[in-house]
Design a protein around this motif. Structure first.
Motif, PDB file in Angstrom:
ATOM      1  N   ILE A 101      71.092  -3.173  12.565  1.00  9.70           N
ATOM      2  CA  ILE A 101      71.474  -1.769  12.424  1.00  9.70           C
ATOM      3  C   ILE A 101      70.796  -0.929  13.506  1.00  9.70           C
ATOM      4  CG2 ILE A 101      71.617   0.173  10.839  1.00  9.70           C
ATOM      5  CD1 ILE A 101      73.204  -2.404  10.047  1.00  9.70           C
ATOM      6  N   ALA A 102      69.566  -1.297  13.881  1.00  6.82           N
ATOM      7  CA  ALA A 102      68.874  -0.578  14.956  1.00  6.82           C
ATOM      8  C   ALA A 102      69.604  -0.727  16.285  1.00  6.82           C
ATOM      9  CB  ALA A 102      67.441  -1.077  15.083  1.00  6.82           C
ATOM     10  N   LEU A 103      70.199  -1.878  16.535  1.00  9.96           N
ATOM     11  CA  LEU A 103      71.017  -2.040  17.739  1.00  9.96           C
ATOM     12  C   LEU A 103      72.178  -1.051  17.723  1.00  9.96           C
ATOM     13  CD1 LEU A 103      71.208  -5.930  18.108  1.00  9.96           C
ATOM     14  CD2 LEU A 103      70.202  -4.360  19.753  1.00  9.96           C
TER      15      LEU A 103
ATOM     16  N   ILE B 128      72.846   1.935  20.387  1.00 12.35           N
ATOM     17  CA  ILE B 128      74.113   2.050  21.109  1.00 12.35           C
ATOM     18  C   ILE B 128      74.665   3.469  20.987  1.00 12.35           C
ATOM     19  CG2 ILE B 128      76.542   1.340  21.055  1.00 12.35           C
ATOM     20  CD1 ILE B 128      75.528  -1.508  20.349  1.00 12.35           C
ATOM     21  N   ALA B 129      74.661   3.997  19.768  1.00 11.15           N
ATOM     22  CA  ALA B 129      75.171   5.354  19.546  1.00 11.15           C
ATOM     23  C   ALA B 129      74.369   6.382  20.331  1.00 11.15           C
ATOM     24  CB  ALA B 129      75.139   5.685  18.053  1.00 11.15           C
ATOM     25  N   SER B 130      73.053   6.246  20.327  1.00 14.71           N
ATOM     26  CA  SER B 130      72.212   7.183  21.066  1.00 14.71           C
ATOM     27  C   SER B 130      72.453   7.079  22.560  1.00 14.71           C
ATOM     28  CB  SER B 130      70.738   6.914  20.746  1.00 14.71           C
ATOM     29  OG  SER B 130      69.904   7.846  21.387  1.00 14.71           O
ATOM     30  N   GLY B 131      72.613   5.853  23.052  1.00 20.61           N
ATOM     31  CA  GLY B 131      72.896   5.653  24.468  1.00 20.61           C
ATOM     32  C   GLY B 131      74.218   6.257  24.891  1.00 20.61           C
TER      33      GLY B 131
ATOM     34  N   SER C  29      65.984   0.170  21.655  1.00 20.45           N
ATOM     35  CA  SER C  29      65.973   0.331  23.108  1.00 20.45           C
ATOM     36  C   SER C  29      67.028  -0.560  23.765  1.00 20.45           C
ATOM     37  CB  SER C  29      64.586  -0.008  23.667  1.00 20.45           C
ATOM     38  OG  SER C  29      63.614   0.894  23.170  1.00 20.45           O
ATOM     39  N   PHE C  30      67.172  -1.773  23.249  1.00 21.49           N
ATOM     40  CA  PHE C  30      68.194  -2.688  23.761  1.00 21.49           C
ATOM     41  C   PHE C  30      69.582  -2.084  23.553  1.00 21.49           C
ATOM     42  CE2 PHE C  30      70.927  -6.310  24.119  1.00 21.49           C
ATOM     43  CZ  PHE C  30      70.260  -7.241  24.903  1.00 21.49           C
ATOM     44  N   GLY C  31      69.828  -1.593  22.324  1.00 25.69           N
ATOM     45  CA  GLY C  31      71.116  -0.972  22.032  1.00 25.69           C
ATOM     46  C   GLY C  31      71.361   0.256  22.884  1.00 25.69           C
ATOM     47  N   TYR C  32      70.308   1.053  23.100  1.00 29.18           N
ATOM     48  CA  TYR C  32      70.444   2.264  23.924  1.00 29.18           C
ATOM     49  C   TYR C  32      70.939   1.900  25.324  1.00 29.18           C
ATOM     50  CZ  TYR C  32      69.353   6.772  26.049  1.00 29.18           C
ATOM     51  OH  TYR C  32      69.448   7.980  26.713  1.00 29.18           O
ATOM     52  N   ALA C  33      70.372   0.853  25.897  1.00 29.22           N
ATOM     53  CA  ALA C  33      70.789   0.440  27.235  1.00 29.22           C
ATOM     54  C   ALA C  33      72.254   0.022  27.248  1.00 29.22           C
ATOM     55  CB  ALA C  33      69.897  -0.694  27.734  1.00 29.22           C
TER      56      ALA C  33
END
Length: 325
Positions: free
Chosen positions: A187-189, A193-196, A251-255
């Motif tokens: 879910i953190a991913l 992703i959404a934040s990125g 952080s991974f998802g943000y990228a």
């Protein structure tokens, strides 16, 4: 057993609680820094540690240990335990910090430990909660859950790590703590992703809430108590991991959400493991095995492993049929 950022941070907590600590590190240079300088410049640079011993010889680390803390990534736990099992004391408590579902077998970490070592379930404990390593080494107040079916062993582990800034609670719901810990990374991913993509707090809150619904559905199907997932090992861990820039999974998802590739996202987490990248596949398979619907987890898997674009993933989620909450 394991000298990454969380393993080292938890070793610091143990030592500051008055527990005698030896840290096993895979890399000799990490072990030397821990032993001679009481620091880990590779994973927690600039953080002084209390007197601890460091070694790259697992036999030295395990010799006479009453509490064996397993702090290696979930997908490498089995291979490491195969090497270590002969040197683990017959009555030692095994405390898992790993959060994930094993690829292929779809086993939780406590199940992997039992299968490889032959330890009875009452010797196996798991720790889970909102425990970001970099905040804990700064002694910022935090709480956690130690779950074990043997309440006496849980209490021993609890006392071994209780400090003025780190408050451990005990619980007997091992399944709930493990499912909460494994699923929150996925879910953190999604939140990253959404934040990125530039999406805001409404989106994040919606993802956390609907993600929690997925976690509870899977946990209950496996025998977890819903109240566990409403506590530190569920909501608590989920909120911290989904919202903090210190979270590797976020952080991974943000990228990815900002348009990066999988390799660029790996660089964004300094090469450290984002457990959710692998866990999303095994969590998805475990959910399918039990007939549990987990659309967020499915979308994250498709982005990470099937080439689905982040915009297509958002579209597929928003395009699902409307229904009661």
């Amino acid at each position: 057993m394991g000298a990454g950022s969380w393993g080292t941070a938890f070793a610091k907590v143990l030592a500051e609680a008055g527990t005698d600590v030896t840290i096993w590190a895979r890399r000799p240079e990490v072990a030397r820094a821990l032993d001679a300088e009481h620091r880990n410049p590779f994973y927690l640079p600039g953080v002084p540690l209390p007197p601890v011993r460091g070694t790259d010889d697992h036999r030295v680390a395990l010799d006479g240990a009453d509490l064996v803390v397993l702090a290696v990534p979930s997908q490498s736990l089995r291979a490491n335990l195969d090497l270590w099992k002969g040197d683990i004391g017959g009555d030692a408590t095994l405390l898992s910090l790993a959060k994930g579902i094993e690829t292929g077998t779809l086993l939780r970490m406590s199940q992997v430990i039992a299968e490889v070592t032959g330890a009875e379930p009452g010797r196996i404990a798991v720790l889970s909660g909102p425990n970001l390593a970099h905040e804990i080494v700064e002694r910022q107040p935090a709480a956690t859950v130690i779950a074990c079916t043997d309440t006496e062993r849980a209490g021993v582990a609890q006392r071994a790590c209780a400090t003025g800034y780190f408050r451990p609670y005990t619980n007997t719901d091992v399944i709930g703590c493990e499912i909460g810990g494994a699923c929150k990374n996925v879910i953190a991913l999604a939140c990253g992703i959404a934040s990125g993509m530039g999406l805001g707090d409404n989106t994040a809150a919606s993802l956390i809430t609907r993600g929690l619904a997925e976690v509870i559905r899977l946990g209950v199907a496996l025998g977890a108590q819903p109240v566990t997932l409403a506590g530190l090992a569920g909501v608590g861990d989920l909120v911290a991991t989904c919202t903090s820039p210190l979270s590797r999974n976020r952080s991974f998802g943000y990228a990815l959400g900002a348009g990066g590739t999988m390799s660029a996202a790996q660089e964004a987490t300094n090469g450290q493991v984002a457990e959710g990248v692998k866990s999303c596949t095994s969590v998805r398979a475990l959910a399918a095995e039990h007939g549990v619907e987990m659309p967020l987890t499915d979308a994250v898997h498709k982005v990470c492993h099937e080439g689905l674009s982040v915009s297509e993933a958002v579209g597929s989620l928003l395009g699902r049929r409307i229904k009661p909450e």
